[in-house]
Write a protein that holds these residues in place. Structure first.
Motif, PDB file in Angstrom:
ATOM      1  N   MET A 671       0.835  -1.205   0.000  1.00 15.04           N
ATOM      2  CA  MET A 671       0.000   0.000   0.000  1.00 15.04           C
ATOM      3  C   MET A 671       0.871   1.257   0.000  1.00 15.04           C
ATOM      4  SD  MET A 671      -3.345  -0.694   2.362  1.00 15.04           S
ATOM      5  CE  MET A 671      -2.498  -1.095   3.878  1.00 15.04           C
ATOM      6  N   GLY A 672       1.927   1.246   0.808  1.00 13.82           N
ATOM      7  CA  GLY A 672       2.835   2.398   0.854  1.00 13.82           C
ATOM      8  C   GLY A 672       3.463   2.651  -0.513  1.00 13.82           C
ATOM      9  N   SER A 675       0.919   4.205  -2.742  1.00 15.92           N
ATOM     10  CA  SER A 675       0.745   5.608  -2.380  1.00 15.92           C
ATOM     11  C   SER A 675       1.840   6.470  -3.022  1.00 15.92           C
ATOM     12  CB  SER A 675       0.767   5.753  -0.858  1.00 15.92           C
ATOM     13  OG  SER A 675       0.612   7.095  -0.483  1.00 15.92           O
ATOM     14  N   MET A 676       3.081   5.991  -2.964  1.00 18.76           N
ATOM     15  CA  MET A 676       4.177   6.739  -3.597  1.00 18.76           C
ATOM     16  C   MET A 676       3.999   6.801  -5.105  1.00 18.76           C
ATOM     17  SD  MET A 676       7.692   5.737  -1.671  1.00 18.76           S
ATOM     18  CE  MET A 676       8.829   7.087  -1.756  1.00 18.76           C
ATOM     19  N   LEU A 704       2.975  16.219  -1.176  1.00 17.02           N
ATOM     20  CA  LEU A 704       2.808  14.767  -1.036  1.00 17.02           C
ATOM     21  C   LEU A 704       1.323  14.456  -0.871  1.00 17.02           C
ATOM     22  CD1 LEU A 704       5.590  13.844   1.552  1.00 17.02           C
ATOM     23  CD2 LEU A 704       5.711  13.784  -0.933  1.00 17.02           C
ATOM     24  N   ILE A 705       0.985  13.192  -1.022  1.00 18.79           N
ATOM     25  CA  ILE A 705      -0.382  12.760  -0.753  1.00 18.79           C
ATOM     26  C   ILE A 705      -0.653  12.888   0.749  1.00 18.79           C
ATOM     27  CG2 ILE A 705      -1.867  10.706  -0.659  1.00 18.79           C
ATOM     28  CD1 ILE A 705      -1.038  10.035  -3.414  1.00 18.79           C
ATOM     29  N   ASN A 710      -6.006   9.402  -0.269  1.00 20.60           N
ATOM     30  CA  ASN A 710      -5.686   8.052  -0.706  1.00 20.60           C
ATOM     31  C   ASN A 710      -6.945   7.339  -1.207  1.00 20.60           C
ATOM     32  OD1 ASN A 710      -6.089   8.422   2.260  1.00 20.60           O
ATOM     33  ND2 ASN A 710      -6.357   6.209   2.202  1.00 20.60           N
ATOM     34  N   TYR A 713      -7.536   0.779  -1.076  1.00 21.79           N
ATOM     35  CA  TYR A 713      -6.468  -0.111  -1.541  1.00 21.79           C
ATOM     36  C   TYR A 713      -6.922  -1.561  -1.544  1.00 21.79           C
ATOM     37  CZ  TYR A 713      -3.193   3.771  -1.066  1.00 21.79           C
ATOM     38  OH  TYR A 713      -2.545   4.970  -1.199  1.00 21.79           O
TER      39      TYR A 713
END
Lengths: 778, 158
Positions: A671-672, A675-676, A704-705, A710, A713
């Motif tokens: 998930m991280g 996100s990136m 950044l988000i 978000n 996911y």
């Protein structure tokens, strides 16, 4: 209970929710001096003079250092970078001087008193300008630099650092067999790692010459080796310590501030000096992510089978080589994506510009070719009027195929891509359609992409594990991978607990890395820690059990082969009630009568990469990693055709990780990564002014988000074991990022009905693309 | 009104204790906490108010300690992560994998703890409004959302 596939809580969890976890930036001691750099306001300029006299007279100042003090050149691939600029500056943000003073306030004040006289030079502000025949030379000595990596070939009299070639199959045949040819150009800008802990380091030189460095690094052993090499200090005299690291994402794999900390300490007689980047310095002065441009030409049959791929990549390494050429090589060697293509011609060029220099970034260059390939796949599907998912299924890599580097594909060294695509098809409800116009006029669109990546590690990348035991029978586990966030210390403890068949609570992990105490681990990079240290810890467990059984065999009057180990106890297989607890063995066994045998038991295990082959300079034939974790990703957006804006609805990944060791940790990492990837897709980019100044150097301007932006996911794991992986596990930590930008661009292109082949894709870009940007009115 | 023109010994109320500390008028609270009191749980991430890693509570409200001068906190109750003892959000972050590197965690915990005190029944909009003050680079925020929602509703969302 098995420890594999279990959501074991992080070993350091309670440290991190109570403020007890100490990072290197928390190392604030009253005897520390503070160092700070003055950075260049020009992207390219001669340094005519530096006047340090006023700064030297400022309160609390002990030293003002310029590039003339300890003039050295650094670089793990090409030694081209002075830690402090000499004679000229090559990027905005480059260190030009450094002040050492008692307090932070004094050092900040004094830095402003340094007077530098620059003579601006013409700026190389893009890849195009860099490769133009009229381009100013950024490095006059480009042909003369020492290259620790002997495979790179910088071209004298140019801005070209390296050229990697891939030549596989027969291109003429490939084009002849193709009914349709797809062309595209892509552009991905440079951007920042943006780890929450800015880079920082502390150095001290002890009276006997030992150098002690503590730093927020992913690569403590590389720090030791580079400091040793550059400054001529015996490696054994250098001790590098790394506590918890506040995020890294590749950005802390390069030796950077450690050089400055050492130089600063040396300039003040070895006293302990701390240097810590401000956020602005971390963005503009320390290395960033590469920028890339590509031209891709892909040929396929009317049935959608790819027959030929010709690709050219240019990697914007910025002002110094950093790790750029190695990423350019990674791009070339995996350039097909997880598709079977028999005829491949790829050129990957690394070029200097007057931009921020670069280092590894999550995905190690793979985002660049994945973006190009996934845009090409969608264009191919569109041209042939085929389903984008079907066309990927048709070309999916499988056992028996070969890579662009001609290395063999096996199910074990990749996984099952088709299973991933099918899982994704289900998870993103592909059957309902990929472009749906809602009753309110909004357009819901889905884009997909496939990815793969390997380690691109040195052929001798290695890991070690050392185990000692306590008198209560519990285990101390020590290895050289730093805890940068992915929970590696816990994952490795889980593998050890599984092998030892014991409670993980009785395994105590040394959470820091200290190069004097911890067995070497190459670097905490490339998603390789579970694989490499995992294999090493399995061997360490076997070594430990062998010793415990040998000692227990004496005590229990049997052979070691008759014994088994479980629950911190060694016992007879045929009579489990007869056994002996670890605590009676681990420091040596003491007979009831008084005499004792053996002594403290120490377990050790090692791993080294096997069968890697450097790429052939002419054909690119070789092998760059032990496995290529692969998978499929999708992004669903809701596009507003009136406002040219979009919302992120869903992001999904189906990935074949071989074996999930810790499901919640694995899901969090994927998930991280997604996100990136969405950050790269929607907003993250370095904006350079016409004269090469980096304009967005703070978190106010480099966005950044945030929480709430978000999407939902979805993460699914496929488990096709890697035969030589620990319990079958492949690397996974970086992978969530890889195909997300491509999948997002595919979704937006489909929604808008126009091609988006550059990142990031902002509403403004959509508006400009759609309308030409002409009809703006208030 | 108190006037402080030079370094002065202040008696600050931090984590339920009075602490004597020598403060210059220009010192930020973040600097005082970390460099003078050893309370390093509040982290510098940007020192510009953009990232929230330095968030502490002042009279139960989240404040970015890089944006407030220490002298402004005279007579107020300061709560840092070191003063959070077994409150529900800590356990919830642990159980929901609400962090990876952990560097932003102290700040998020302080915001979440304050939110739970002030708006125990916060809706999605309020949660978003509060938590957008902070940045996390490791997670995709889903874990943090689960963590805060589990203490607001009393059940862990799976």
């Amino acid at each position: 209970m098995s420890q594999i596939g279990v959501d074991t809580l992080r070993k350091e969890a309670w440290d991190k929710v109570t403020g007890a976890a100490k990072y290197n930036s928390d190392r604030l001691e009253s005897n520390m001096l503070n160092a700070r750099i003055l950075t260049s306001p020009y992207a390219h300029a001669l340094i005519k003079s530096i006047d340090t006299s006023k700064a030297l007279k400022s309160d609390g100042v002990l030293a003002v250092i310029t590039g003339d003090y300890l003039p050295v050149l650094t670089g793990s691939i090409i030694e081209d970078r002075p830690p402090i600029a000499r004679d000229k500056v090559r990027y905005f943000g480059e260190p030009v001087a450094m002040v050492v003073a008692h307090s932070e306030q004094e050092v900040m004040k004094a830095t402003k008193l340094i007077e530098v006289d620059y003579e601006p030079l013409p700026v190389v502000n893009s890849i195009n300008q860099s490769i133009s025949s009229q381009a100013p030379l950024i490095h006059e000595n480009i042909g003369k630099y020492f290259c620790p990596d002997t495979t790179v070939q910088p071209r004298a009299g140019s801005n070209l650092l390296d050229h990697v070639r891939i030549r596989k199959g027969d291109m003429d045949r490939g084009w002849n067999e193709s009914d349709i040819i797809i062309d595209l150009k892509t552009f991905l800008p440079q951007s920042d790692h943006l780890a929450m802990e800015t880079r920082n380091a502390v150095a001290e030189i002890l009276p006997d010459g030992r150098v002690v460095i503590s730093t927020s690094s992913q690569a403590p052993f590389a720090v030791k080796e580079e400091i040793s090499k550059i400054f001529g200090i015996a490696e054994g005299d250098i001790i590098v310590n790394v506590p918890y690291v506040g995020g890294a994402f590749g950005g802390k794999a390069t030796v950077d501030l450690e050089f400055l900390a050492y130089i600063a300490s040396r300039a003040v007689g070895g006293r302990k000096v701390r240097i810590a980047n401000s956020r602005e310095e971390d963005i503009s002065s320390s290395p960033s992510k590469v920028g890339t441009e590509s031209t891709v030409k892909m040929g396929a049959t009317n049935e959608g089978i790819i027959k030929a791929l010709e690709a050219t990549y240019f990697v914007d390494c910025g002002a110094y080589a950093g790790t750029g050429p190695r990423m350019a090589k990674a791009i070339a060697s995996d350039c097909t994506g997880p598709y079977n293509i028999e005829n491949v011609h790829c050129d990957s060029y690394s070029v200097y510009t007057n931009h921020s220099y670069v280092t590894s970034y999550r995905g190690f260059g793979h985002v660049a070719f994945t973006f190009a390939m996934e845009r090409a796949m969608d264009k191919l599907a569109n041209s042939l009027n085929m389903d984008p998912l079907d066309i990927r299924m048709k070309n999916a890599i499988s056992e028996g195929d070969t890579l662009a580097t001609q290395a063999k594909i096996t199910l074990s060294n990749t996984g099952d891509l088709k299973a991933c695509i099918l899982k994704l098809k289900e998870s993103i409800n592909w059957e309902e359609g990929n472009r749906i116009v809602e009753p309110n006029g909004m357009i819901r669109a889905k884009g997909i992409g496939c990815f793969w990546k390997t380690s691109n590690s040195p052929i001798n990348a290695a890991s070690g594990v050392a185990i000692t035991l306590n008198s209560d029978g519990s285990i101390n586990l020590n290895f050289g991978a730093t805890e940068i966030g992915p929970g590696m210390k816990t994952t490795i403890a889980q593998i050890l607990a599984e092998k030892m068949k014991m409670d993980i609570d009785n395994i105590h992990v040394f959470m820091e890395v200290d190069t004097q105490l911890s067995p070497k681990h190459w670097k905490t990079v490339a998603s390789m820690t579970t694989f490499m240290v995992g294999n090493a810890v399995i061997k360490a467990a076997e070594d430990l059990m062998e010793q415990l059984k040998s000692l227990a065999a004496i005590v229990l009057a049997c052979t070691p082969e008759e014994l088994d180990v479980k629950g911190q106890r060694v016992y007879l297989k045929d009579d489990p009630d007869r056994g002996i607890q670890f605590k009676k063995l681990v420091q040596g066994y003491e007979y009831p009568g008084g005499s004792a045998i053996w002594g403290p038991i120490i377990g050790r295990g090692t791993y080294i990469m096997k069968h890697l082959v450097p790429l052939d300079l002419k054909t690119g034939k070789g092998k760059t990693g032990v496995s290529w974790t692969l998978g499929a990703q999708g992004v669903e957006i809701e596009y507003d055709p009136i406002r040219y804006t979009y919302r992120l609805l869903k992001a999904a990944t189906a990935i074949d990780v071989g074996k999930v060791i810790n499901p919640k940790t694995a899901r969090g990492l994927i998930m991280g990564g997604m996100s990136m990837g969405l950050g790269l897709g929607t907003r993250e980019e370095f904006i350079y002014s016409d004269n090469g100044m980096l304009e967005n150097t703070s978190l106010r301007t480099y966005k950044l988000i945030h929480f709430g932006e978000n999407p939902e996911y979805i993460v699914d794991f496929i488990e096709t074991p890697q035969i030589d992986g620990p319990f079958g596990a492949r690397g996974l930590a970086e992978y969530g990022i890889l195909a997300i930008p491509g999948a997002l661009a595919n979704a937006i292109s489909l929604a808008v009905g126009m091609d988006f082949d550059k990142l990031p894709i902002s509403p403004e870009l959509i508006w400009k693309t759609k309308t030409g940007g002409k009809y703006d009115s208030l | 009104m108190i006037k402080i023109a030079k370094a002065t010994v202040l008696n600050l109320h931090i984590n339920g204790e009075y602490r004597e500390v020598l403060v210059k008028p220009s010192d930020t609270l973040l600097y005082t906490l970390r460099n003078l009191l050893g309370l390093t749980g509040a982290k510098p991430g940007c020192e510009n108010g953009d990232c929230g890693a330095c968030t502490v509570l002042i009279d139960n409200r989240p404040i970015k300690s890089c944006l407030i001068l220490t002298v402004e906190t005279i007579g107020k109750r300061i709560l840092t992560i070191e003063g959070l003892k077994d409150v529900p959000i800590q356990k919830s972050f642990v159980e929901n994998w609400g962090f990876q590197c952990g560097y932003c965690t102290s700040g998020f915990l302080m915001v979440c703890h304050s939110l739970a005190q002030i708006h125990p029944n916060a809706n999605d909009h309020t949660i978003e409004e509060w938590l957008q003050s902070n940045l996390c680079r490791c997670t995709g925020y889903e874990e943090i959302e689960n963590a805060i929602k589990s203490i607001l509703t009393g059940t862990v969302r799976t």
